[in-house]
Design an enzyme around this catalytic site. Structure first.
Site, PDB file in Angstrom:
ATOM      1  N   ARG A  68       6.703  -1.665   1.739  1.00  0.00           N
ATOM      2  CA  ARG A  68       6.735  -1.893   3.189  1.00  0.00           C
ATOM      3  C   ARG A  68       5.396  -2.357   3.723  1.00  0.00           C
ATOM      4  O   ARG A  68       5.328  -3.053   4.737  1.00  0.00           O
ATOM      5  CB  ARG A  68       7.237  -0.650   3.914  1.00  0.00           C
ATOM      6  CG  ARG A  68       8.728  -0.396   3.685  1.00  0.00           C
ATOM      7  CD  ARG A  68       9.198   0.870   4.365  1.00  0.00           C
ATOM      8  NE  ARG A  68       8.449   2.029   3.958  1.00  0.00           N
ATOM      9  CZ  ARG A  68       8.841   2.936   3.082  1.00  0.00           C
ATOM     10  NH1 ARG A  68      10.025   2.836   2.537  1.00  0.00           N
ATOM     11  NH2 ARG A  68       8.077   3.950   2.776  1.00  0.00           N
ATOM     12  N   GLU A 105       3.471  12.704  -3.254  1.00  0.00           N
ATOM     13  CA  GLU A 105       4.054  13.982  -2.852  1.00  0.00           C
ATOM     14  C   GLU A 105       4.989  14.516  -3.930  1.00  0.00           C
ATOM     15  O   GLU A 105       5.094  15.712  -4.133  1.00  0.00           O
ATOM     16  CB  GLU A 105       4.862  13.835  -1.554  1.00  0.00           C
ATOM     17  CG  GLU A 105       4.092  13.365  -0.348  1.00  0.00           C
ATOM     18  CD  GLU A 105       4.109  11.853  -0.170  1.00  0.00           C
ATOM     19  OE1 GLU A 105       4.134  11.412   0.989  1.00  0.00           O
ATOM     20  OE2 GLU A 105       4.088  11.107  -1.164  1.00  0.00           O
TER      21      GLU A 105
END
Length: 180
Positions: A68, A105
């Protein structure tokens, strides 16, 4: 000036256009989907302008992280008449690369740039959609510097509060359009 003439803040625009998906990618997380922002011509223009504005005149190239970040960085580069540097996921580039591994994460990954991607001393604005733990952005910072560039700043649409991304990038100028 009447209320009707006051432009909508960038935060209000993001609140209005972002789709919020509860419990994605796991229970307890509310995912803010930026694709409706990208699909809205005025919204995209305002976001691109807001990402670039604090760094105006202070960068020669814009770097976007796959995937993105490519969308936003290419739009910022076009809008400002600067070059574009693509920071790719590991194993995607055909020539000699600099590589950085980093923690996510939910695992680990790597980023790469071509070794000849930057002119020595090029000032680079790093652009991505989200700053979370800072692992991706920190790896990109290291790559730009390894390639001989200077990081002019970091611009993101959303900064996820409480995940430590800003701390990982201590000493860097960061412009986040919204804290989420």
């Amino acid at each position: 000036m009447t209320k009707e003439n006051v432009p909508e803040s960038i935060e209000a625009l993001l609140d209005r256009l972002c789709a919020v998906i509860p419990d994605y990618p796991e229970p307890g997380i509310s995912f803010k989907d930026l694709t409706p922002v990208f699909a809205d011509g005025e919204g995209l223009r305002r976001v691109v302008d807001a990402l670039a504005a604090p760094f105006e005149g202070r960068f020669d190239a814009v770097a976007g992280m796959e995937a993105r970040g490519f969308l936003l960085a290419s739009a910022v580069a076009y809008a400002t008449g600067t070059g574009l540097l693509t920071v790719r996921k590991g194993g995607k580039l055909p020539r000699e690369v600099f590589r950085r591994d980093y923690e996510l994460e939910y695992g680990s990954a790597s980023l790469e740039i071509h070794q000849d991607a930057l002119k020595p001393g090029a000032r680079v604005l790093l652009v991505d959609d989200v700053l979370a733990t800072g692992g991706t952005m920190d790896a990109a910072v290291q790559l730009v510097e390894q390639a001989g560039g200077a990081v002019a700043g970091v611009a993101v649409v959303l900064e996820l509060d409480g995940l430590g991304g800003r701390a990982k990038l201590a000493g860097r100028e960061i412009n986040a359009l919204q804290l989420a």
